[in-house]
Enzyme design. Structure first.
Site, PDB file in Angstrom:
ATOM      1  N   ARG A  68      49.053  49.023  50.922  1.00 41.86           N
ATOM      2  CA  ARG A  68      49.407  48.024  49.907  1.00 41.86           C
ATOM      3  C   ARG A  68      50.749  48.401  49.296  1.00 41.86           C
ATOM      4  O   ARG A  68      50.992  49.573  49.037  1.00 41.86           O
ATOM      5  CB  ARG A  68      48.317  48.029  48.818  1.00 41.86           C
ATOM      6  CG  ARG A  68      47.586  46.713  48.691  1.00 41.86           C
ATOM      7  CD  ARG A  68      46.337  46.859  47.869  1.00 41.86           C
ATOM      8  NE  ARG A  68      46.601  47.012  46.439  1.00 41.86           N
ATOM      9  CZ  ARG A  68      45.650  47.013  45.508  1.00 41.86           C
ATOM     10  NH1 ARG A  68      44.393  46.879  45.852  1.00 41.86           N
ATOM     11  NH2 ARG A  68      45.962  47.153  44.232  1.00 41.86           N
TER      12      ARG A  68
ATOM     13  N   LYS B 289      36.600  50.755  41.605  1.00 39.64           N
ATOM     14  CA  LYS B 289      35.994  49.526  41.079  1.00 39.64           C
ATOM     15  C   LYS B 289      35.617  48.580  42.228  1.00 39.64           C
ATOM     16  O   LYS B 289      34.506  48.081  42.286  1.00 39.64           O
ATOM     17  CB  LYS B 289      36.949  48.804  40.109  1.00 39.64           C
ATOM     18  CG  LYS B 289      37.375  49.645  38.920  1.00 39.64           C
ATOM     19  CD  LYS B 289      38.303  48.892  37.978  1.00 39.64           C
ATOM     20  CE  LYS B 289      39.621  48.480  38.598  1.00 39.64           C
ATOM     21  NZ  LYS B 289      40.526  49.608  38.928  1.00 39.64           N
TER      22      LYS B 289
ATOM     23  N   ARG C 185      41.955  43.515  31.321  1.00 41.24           N
ATOM     24  CA  ARG C 185      42.774  44.713  31.465  1.00 41.24           C
ATOM     25  C   ARG C 185      43.677  44.927  30.247  1.00 41.24           C
ATOM     26  O   ARG C 185      44.427  45.892  30.197  1.00 41.24           O
ATOM     27  CB  ARG C 185      43.638  44.535  32.707  1.00 41.24           C
ATOM     28  CG  ARG C 185      43.796  45.779  33.515  1.00 41.24           C
ATOM     29  CD  ARG C 185      44.703  45.448  34.662  1.00 41.24           C
ATOM     30  NE  ARG C 185      43.943  45.069  35.807  1.00 41.24           N
ATOM     31  CZ  ARG C 185      44.010  45.713  36.970  1.00 41.24           C
ATOM     32  NH1 ARG C 185      44.801  46.714  37.133  1.00 41.24           N
ATOM     33  NH2 ARG C 185      43.295  45.309  37.979  1.00 41.24           N
TER      34      ARG C 185
ATOM     35  N   ARG D  56      44.741  55.036  50.817  1.00 43.65           N
ATOM     36  CA  ARG D  56      44.073  53.736  51.031  1.00 43.65           C
ATOM     37  C   ARG D  56      44.812  52.915  52.090  1.00 43.65           C
ATOM     38  O   ARG D  56      46.032  52.869  52.127  1.00 43.65           O
ATOM     39  CB  ARG D  56      44.022  52.952  49.720  1.00 43.65           C
ATOM     40  CG  ARG D  56      43.437  51.542  49.949  1.00 43.65           C
ATOM     41  CD  ARG D  56      42.999  50.886  48.693  1.00 43.65           C
ATOM     42  NE  ARG D  56      44.060  50.726  47.709  1.00 43.65           N
ATOM     43  CZ  ARG D  56      43.858  50.247  46.483  1.00 43.65           C
ATOM     44  NH1 ARG D  56      42.639  49.895  46.122  1.00 43.65           N
ATOM     45  NH2 ARG D  56      44.852  50.144  45.636  1.00 43.65           N
TER      46      ARG D  56
ATOM     47  N   ARG E 296      51.517  52.390  37.692  1.00 43.39           N
ATOM     48  CA  ARG E 296      50.234  51.722  37.414  1.00 43.39           C
ATOM     49  C   ARG E 296      49.354  52.589  36.517  1.00 43.39           C
ATOM     50  O   ARG E 296      48.654  52.076  35.641  1.00 43.39           O
ATOM     51  CB  ARG E 296      49.510  51.404  38.721  1.00 43.39           C
ATOM     52  CG  ARG E 296      50.157  50.237  39.448  1.00 43.39           C
ATOM     53  CD  ARG E 296      49.771  50.204  40.911  1.00 43.39           C
ATOM     54  NE  ARG E 296      48.365  49.936  41.132  1.00 43.39           N
ATOM     55  CZ  ARG E 296      47.711  50.285  42.243  1.00 43.39           C
ATOM     56  NH1 ARG E 296      48.327  50.926  43.208  1.00 43.39           N
ATOM     57  NH2 ARG E 296      46.443  49.976  42.379  1.00 43.39           N
TER      58      ARG E 296
HETATM   59  P1  AP5 Z   1      39.052  51.090  45.314  1.00 40.45           P
HETATM   60  O1  AP5 Z   1      37.592  50.820  45.287  1.00 40.45           O
HETATM   61  O2  AP5 Z   1      39.926  50.176  46.086  1.00 40.45           O
HETATM   62  O3  AP5 Z   1      39.572  51.284  43.818  1.00 40.45           O
HETATM   63  P2  AP5 Z   1      39.888  50.216  42.705  1.00 40.45           P
HETATM   64  O4  AP5 Z   1      39.485  50.834  41.404  1.00 40.45           O
HETATM   65  O5  AP5 Z   1      39.305  48.884  43.044  1.00 40.45           O
HETATM   66  O6  AP5 Z   1      41.462  50.250  42.838  1.00 40.45           O
HETATM   67  P3  AP5 Z   1      42.570  49.111  42.878  1.00 40.45           P
HETATM   68  O7  AP5 Z   1      43.853  49.821  43.211  1.00 40.45           O
HETATM   69  O8  AP5 Z   1      42.193  47.982  43.750  1.00 40.45           O
HETATM   70  O9  AP5 Z   1      42.565  48.713  41.417  1.00 40.45           O
HETATM   71  P4  AP5 Z   1      43.697  48.192  40.603  1.00 40.45           P
HETATM   72  O10 AP5 Z   1      42.987  47.994  39.333  1.00 40.45           O
HETATM   73  O11 AP5 Z   1      44.968  48.929  40.521  1.00 40.45           O
HETATM   74  O12 AP5 Z   1      44.157  46.947  41.487  1.00 40.45           O
HETATM   75  P5  AP5 Z   1      43.841  45.418  41.417  1.00 40.45           P
HETATM   76  O13 AP5 Z   1      43.743  44.937  42.787  1.00 40.45           O
HETATM   77  O14 AP5 Z   1      42.757  45.107  40.448  1.00 40.45           O
HETATM   78  O15 AP5 Z   1      39.263  52.590  45.835  1.00 40.45           O
HETATM   79  C1  AP5 Z   1      40.560  53.121  46.054  1.00 40.45           C
HETATM   80  C2  AP5 Z   1      40.560  53.979  47.333  1.00 40.45           C
HETATM   81  O16 AP5 Z   1      39.730  55.120  47.155  1.00 40.45           O
HETATM   82  C3  AP5 Z   1      40.000  53.251  48.573  1.00 40.45           C
HETATM   83  O17 AP5 Z   1      40.721  53.685  49.697  1.00 40.45           O
HETATM   84  C4  AP5 Z   1      38.530  53.730  48.650  1.00 40.45           C
HETATM   85  O18 AP5 Z   1      38.052  53.734  49.970  1.00 40.45           O
HETATM   86  C5  AP5 Z   1      38.632  55.134  48.057  1.00 40.45           C
HETATM   87  N1  AP5 Z   1      37.450  55.510  47.261  1.00 40.45           N
HETATM   88  C6  AP5 Z   1      36.780  54.754  46.352  1.00 40.45           C
HETATM   89  N2  AP5 Z   1      35.781  55.468  45.776  1.00 40.45           N
HETATM   90  C7  AP5 Z   1      35.844  56.725  46.331  1.00 40.45           C
HETATM   91  C8  AP5 Z   1      35.084  57.927  46.157  1.00 40.45           C
HETATM   92  N3  AP5 Z   1      34.072  58.000  45.277  1.00 40.45           N
HETATM   93  N4  AP5 Z   1      35.432  59.004  46.882  1.00 40.45           N
HETATM   94  C9  AP5 Z   1      36.463  58.939  47.770  1.00 40.45           C
HETATM   95  N5  AP5 Z   1      37.199  57.830  47.987  1.00 40.45           N
HETATM   96  C10 AP5 Z   1      36.903  56.740  47.281  1.00 40.45           C
HETATM   97  O19 AP5 Z   1      45.197  44.875  40.746  1.00 40.45           O
HETATM   98  C11 AP5 Z   1      46.439  44.941  41.410  1.00 40.45           C
HETATM   99  C12 AP5 Z   1      47.527  44.394  40.513  1.00 40.45           C
HETATM  100  O20 AP5 Z   1      47.257  43.005  40.186  1.00 40.45           O
HETATM  101  C13 AP5 Z   1      47.683  45.077  39.142  1.00 40.45           C
HETATM  102  O21 AP5 Z   1      48.487  46.231  39.204  1.00 40.45           O
HETATM  103  C14 AP5 Z   1      48.322  43.946  38.316  1.00 40.45           C
HETATM  104  O22 AP5 Z   1      49.682  43.822  38.583  1.00 40.45           O
HETATM  105  C15 AP5 Z   1      47.605  42.710  38.847  1.00 40.45           C
HETATM  106  N6  AP5 Z   1      46.378  42.404  38.077  1.00 40.45           N
HETATM  107  C16 AP5 Z   1      45.108  42.352  38.546  1.00 40.45           C
HETATM  108  N7  AP5 Z   1      44.249  42.067  37.561  1.00 40.45           N
HETATM  109  C17 AP5 Z   1      44.982  41.926  36.429  1.00 40.45           C
HETATM  110  C18 AP5 Z   1      44.663  41.647  35.071  1.00 40.45           C
HETATM  111  N8  AP5 Z   1      43.394  41.461  34.673  1.00 40.45           N
HETATM  112  N9  AP5 Z   1      45.682  41.586  34.178  1.00 40.45           N
HETATM  113  C19 AP5 Z   1      46.963  41.758  34.555  1.00 40.45           C
HETATM  114  N10 AP5 Z   1      47.339  42.039  35.818  1.00 40.45           N
HETATM  115  C20 AP5 Z   1      46.352  42.120  36.760  1.00 40.45           C
END
Ligand code: AP5
Ligand code: ZN
Length: 210
Positions: free
Chosen positions: A156, A13, A88, A123, A167
């Site tokens: 992270r 994402k 979410r 990552r 997760r």
């Molecule tokens: P990346 O692009 O970073 O993936 P992402 O989907 O953004 O993953 P996140 O882990 O950041 O999402 P998340 O939803 O768990 O975390 P968030 O920060 O929102 O890609 C991942 C890796 O793969 C990278 O190394 C990238 O280079 C690689 N990659 C990407 N695409 C690729 C491809 N096609 N091929 C190969 N490699 C690739 O949330 C963190 C925490 O915050 C949550 O767990 C929760 O506790 C809290 N939180 C955030 N938002 C909310 C909400 N709305 N409600 C409640 N809690 C929340």
């Protein structure tokens, strides 16, 4: 355009949001990034969110809803925005509707759980500017050093193996129901996210018609 990016943790994402927001000249809003910034600055919200995030749980809906309300009221959101990782839960999606926000499309980036584990365990993120890398798929030029700012690259805390599994469990239980929620409203677009970053971007642009 007002977009939501749905998808499991590590589906890509954040990676895709970066490209789409540049192409459409709209801001990408990640609640994960906002919360990590608050944790770094040790604000009241950051301190409260830390235990949830570090254990792989979701931060309570009321905290997320007030973050989003405040952020979407800012001027740069007038011509559209990308929501990355929010809503979410069904409660968050209903809160967005109650705010009168009309979303154009909801993109679900589909990736298998097996791939998720590989992506998240490789990552690395910059401790200074937050830029994201991958040891295999997107390595930095110098080991453990950010290409953008020279900051040190770290794992992270929530990318530790047991937390990744938690997760994913939370995603399937609480976030995946949003796929049907938005399909029922005719907003859902599914994009295969299993291949390389550029392949996903191409599919995404095709499906958005941009
Ligand atoms: P990346 O692009 O970073 O993936 P992402 O989907 O953004 O993953 P996140 O882990 O950041 O999402 P998340 O939803 O768990 O975390 P968030 O920060 O929102 O890609 C991942 C890796 O793969 C990278 O190394 C990238 O280079 C690689 N990659 C990407 N695409 C690729 C491809 N096609 N091929 C190969 N490699 C690739 O949330 C963190 C925490 O915050 C949550 O767990 C929760 O506790 C809290 N939180 C955030 N938002 C909310 C909400 N709305 N409600 C409640 N809690 C929340
Ligand atoms: Zn950096």
């Amino acid at each position: 355009m007002k977009l939501i990016l749905l998808g499991a943790p590590g589906a890509g994402k954040g990676t895709q949001a970066e490209v789409v927001c540049e192409k459409l000249a709209i801001p990408a809003i990640s609640t994960g990034n906002i919360l990590r910034e608050a944790m770094k600055n040790e604000t009241e919200m950051g301190v409260k969110a830390k235990a949830y995030i570090d254990s792989g749980a979701l931060v309570p809906d009321d905290v997320i809803i007030s973050i989003i309300k405040e952020r979407l009221a800012q001027d740069d959101c007038k011509n559209g925005f990308i929501l990355d990782g929010v809503p979410r839960t069904v409660a968050q999606a209903e809160a967005l509707e109650a705010m009168g926000i009309e979303i154009d499309k909801v993109v679900d980036i589909e990736v298998s759980d097996e791939t998720i584990v590989k992506r998240l365990s490789g990552r690395r993120v910059c401790s200074a500017c937050g830029a994201s890398y991958h040891t295999i798929y997107k390595p930095s030029a110098k080991p453990d050093e950010c290409d953008r700012c020279g900051g040190s690259l770290i794992v992270r805390k929530d990318d530790e193996p047991s937390t990744i599994l938690e997760r994913l469990k939370v995603y399937h239980e609480l976030t995946e129901p949003l796929v049907d929620f938005y399909r029922a409203r005719g907003k859902l677009v599914v994009v295969e996210g299993q291949e390389e970053v550029a392949d996903t971007t191409k599919l995404l642009f095709e499906k958005l018609g941009v």
